[in-house]
Design an enzyme around this catalytic site. Structure first.
Site, short mmCIF file in Angstrom:
data_model
loop_
_atom_site.label_atom_id
_atom_site.label_comp_id
_atom_site.label_asym_id
_atom_site.label_seq_id
_atom_site.Cartn_x
_atom_site.Cartn_y
_atom_site.Cartn_z
N ARG B 20 0.96 -2.06 15.95
CA ARG B 20 0.53 -1.12 14.90
C ARG B 20 -0.50 -1.74 13.98
O ARG B 20 -0.86 -1.15 12.97
CB ARG B 20 1.75 -0.74 14.04
CG ARG B 20 2.89 -0.12 14.82
CD ARG B 20 4.12 -0.01 13.94
NE ARG B 20 5.13 0.80 14.60
CZ ARG B 20 6.01 1.57 13.97
NH1 ARG B 20 6.01 1.64 12.66
NH2 ARG B 20 6.89 2.27 14.64
N LYS B 22 -3.31 -3.09 11.68
CA LYS B 22 -4.55 -2.52 11.17
C LYS B 22 -5.42 -3.63 10.62
O LYS B 22 -4.93 -4.59 10.04
CB LYS B 22 -4.25 -1.56 10.02
CG LYS B 22 -3.59 -0.26 10.42
CD LYS B 22 -3.51 0.61 9.17
CE LYS B 22 -2.73 1.88 9.39
NZ LYS B 22 -2.63 2.63 8.12
N ARG B 23 -6.72 -3.47 10.76
CA ARG B 23 -7.66 -4.41 10.16
C ARG B 23 -7.66 -4.22 8.64
O ARG B 23 -7.38 -3.13 8.15
CB ARG B 23 -9.07 -4.18 10.71
CG ARG B 23 -9.23 -4.48 12.20
CD ARG B 23 -9.29 -6.00 12.49
NE ARG B 23 -7.98 -6.60 12.70
CZ ARG B 23 -7.32 -6.65 13.87
NH1 ARG B 23 -7.84 -6.11 14.94
NH2 ARG B 23 -6.15 -7.25 13.95
N HIS B 116 -7.70 4.44 -23.66
CA HIS B 116 -6.97 5.18 -22.62
C HIS B 116 -7.50 4.90 -21.21
O HIS B 116 -6.76 4.96 -20.24
CB HIS B 116 -7.05 6.68 -22.91
CG HIS B 116 -6.13 7.48 -22.05
ND1 HIS B 116 -4.77 7.52 -22.27
CD2 HIS B 116 -6.35 8.25 -20.94
CE1 HIS B 116 -4.20 8.28 -21.34
NE2 HIS B 116 -5.14 8.73 -20.54
N HIS B 169 -0.39 -0.14 -19.01
CA HIS B 169 0.74 -0.79 -19.69
C HIS B 169 1.58 -1.57 -18.69
O HIS B 169 1.50 -1.33 -17.49
CB HIS B 169 1.62 0.26 -20.39
CG HIS B 169 2.33 1.19 -19.46
ND1 HIS B 169 1.69 2.23 -18.81
CD2 HIS B 169 3.62 1.25 -19.03
CE1 HIS B 169 2.55 2.88 -18.05
NE2 HIS B 169 3.74 2.30 -18.15
N CYS B 199 11.65 -29.07 -4.37
CA CYS B 199 11.60 -27.62 -4.59
C CYS B 199 10.88 -26.97 -3.41
O CYS B 199 9.80 -27.40 -3.02
CB CYS B 199 10.88 -27.35 -5.90
SG CYS B 199 10.22 -25.69 -6.06
N CYS B 202 7.39 -25.82 -4.30
CA CYS B 202 6.43 -26.93 -4.38
C CYS B 202 5.96 -27.30 -2.98
O CYS B 202 4.76 -27.49 -2.74
CB CYS B 202 7.06 -28.15 -5.05
SG CYS B 202 7.30 -27.97 -6.84
#
Lengths: 334, 334
Positions: B20, B22-23, B116, B169, B199, B202
């Site tokens: 399936r 896709k590029r 806005h 926001h 870790c 890391c």
């Protein structure tokens, strides 16, 4: 005040967002009905177009050759499979850090009707029975492949539920790994069994039947309810009353009663919410755990009425803007 | 042939669906640009409409009273909170079976601009820095509330990503429970630490820097890459090079370099994919684990380019129709 509720089967918390709470009828889809033809020339799932699909693995038909006309339920390998039968189960390591393996598995499509414009909730009972019998039959065949560890049966209905082909169908995937979130469900169920000597789902059924407030329907063999810690508005579980870990153990007779209760549930949602997009999944034990005393198969149905977003992605905690007690009541009262 | 890849930090499998695939350019949104006004009378987040929101908990402004004009970043309690500061942490049991508790927590909104029609990837660097400093400042204040166990900072952009307000926001949620999927990430990280004394994040950074093929960008302090087992097309992680378990430990100086690299990443996605809807989440250690050697905070960015469906719901295994090596290359080559 918002409430946190814990799912007794997974121990996952869900937020019931009282400040955002919507009444059940607010989820009704407003979209109008679009009439569709019963046959589409380019639809690979329509009767007469069998040459557009891979060779069938199962079909219910009155005689005639495979991959021909005359069937009422047909199962085919997915043309664009997520997992495929080729390959080995050997793990490959890249410098000991990254691990991969061949995507070994089975991915099939269950074409639920030869007609392009059919819908599962609007079919005759008999047709839904046949679909469920096909699930069962394919389950039993696929599990013979020893590489397959878990079989997931699911349906995506509608574009927002992730389907691209609108001819009614469901899917069966056999995986060669047991996903960790299935393993986690099993662990929680085993822990409860160790504590109480009983299956948590069996106890859940008893509690819900006693309380009655979240029950949508109950038959002799199955109950349908909105779980206490529903993650989504109108999240619905269908579960056999008697203990059974695997869908693979369902009898032919019970398949039929399961079909009836499933169809009635889908029809309630279809008519009360105006044909919303939805997914359902049969949650069943991994094949090696089919006989366990602590797991209990069930179907989870989720209509696509809200959009999980960053918070759910980051926390795994779902915010539900409905009360399961209210949505169950809404579906009960026809 | 499809491939299964395992995330080294969670051990979760992902399917890379080769059939399936896709590029990268196939994910580019075709929607046209809709011009928006810089002020909307009924938008509670626009400058001048401060009376439409609860009282601010933080604002960066040049003098003037709280809840007045003149700010450039403003943080307010969410008017319809998922969790609220009232209530107790006491668990309630219904007949010993169902457990619930008050939804205690903090839910705030970070208004990233007074305008806005602003978008995070199109802001000046300085403005994005201020947004990140607001995240940091609110994190440090919220963690003083001893009931808060984990702080999740996230952003939903666009309708399909679950936002209803289009004024730019982000959100901050402090929870009184540690979700089990965060605990699972910590457990996996602790297990790796026990095995290797290092870790896992890391080590992951070192491996990715060596291989180079999934890197989108690398600065002195941060790396941006598409993970080996990406669950979604263009899933992008931003992670500090130096070990740090909690976002709460980030220095003011590093906040600014983090802002720069985040903005550049968002801008690449914005321009190459034509402003797709997206979510991002800062994954950080629970407050009591802020100093741990094994966990490492990071930001996960996910554009909404595909729809997870029944299979993902039932298995927890994601099907990815892109190759992270290809998508990372696509973003690198401007």
């Amino acid at each position: 005040m918002p409430q946190l509720r814990q799912d007794p089967t997974t121990k996952e918390w869900v937020i019931i967002a009282s400040e955002r709470l919507k009444r059940p009828h607010a989820f009704k889809k407003t979209e109008v009905f679009i009439e569709k033809p019963s046959y589409k020339e380019d639809c690979p799932f329509c009767m007469g177009n069998e040459h557009l699909t891979p060779h069938e693995t199962l079909a219910y038909r009155r005689g005639g050759p495979a991959d021909g006309r005359g069937w009422w339920v047909r199962v085919i390998p997915n043309k664009f499979p997520a997992l495929s039968p080729e390959g080995t189960l050997e793990r490959k390591e890249e410098k000991g850090f990254f691990r991969s393996m061949d995507g070994v598995g089975i991915h099939e499509v269950v074409i639920e009707s030869p007609l392009h414009n059919q819908l599962l909730p609007l079919m005759e009972d008999k047709q839904v029975e046949e679909v469920l019998l096909a699930y069962r039959e394919r389950y039993l065949t696929i599990k013979e492949d020893r590489r397959i560890k878990l079989i997931i049966i699911f349906k995506n209905h509608g574009e927002t539920a992730g389907t691209s082909l609108d001819h009614t169908h469901s899917q069966i995937v056999g995986t060669s790994v047991v996903p960790s979130n299935i393993r986690k469900k099993l662990e929680e169920a085993a822990r409860y069994y160790d504590d109480h000597g009983r299956c948590v789902y069996c106890d859940l059924i008893q509690e819900e039947l006693l309380l009655e407030e979240r029950i949508v329907a109950a038959t002799e063999r199955f109950i349908v309810f909105h779980p206490f810690a529903s993650r989504f508005p109108f999240e619905t579980w269908v579960i056999p009353k008697e203990h059974q870990a695997s869908f693979g153990l369902i009898s032919k007779e019970d398949s039929k009663t399961f079909a009836k209760v499933l169809k009635e549930t889908l029809f309630k949602i279809y008519s009360r919410l105006n044909n919303p997009d939805y997914n359902f999944v049969i949650h069943t034990a991994p094949i090696k755990d089919e006989e366990e005393d602590y797991y209990h198969w069930h179907l989870q149905f989720v209509p696509r009425l809200t959009t999980p977003a960053g918070f759910e992605m980051g926390s795994g905690i779902y915010i539900n803007v409905s009360l399961p007690e209210e949505t169950a009541k809404f579906l009960r009262e026809e």
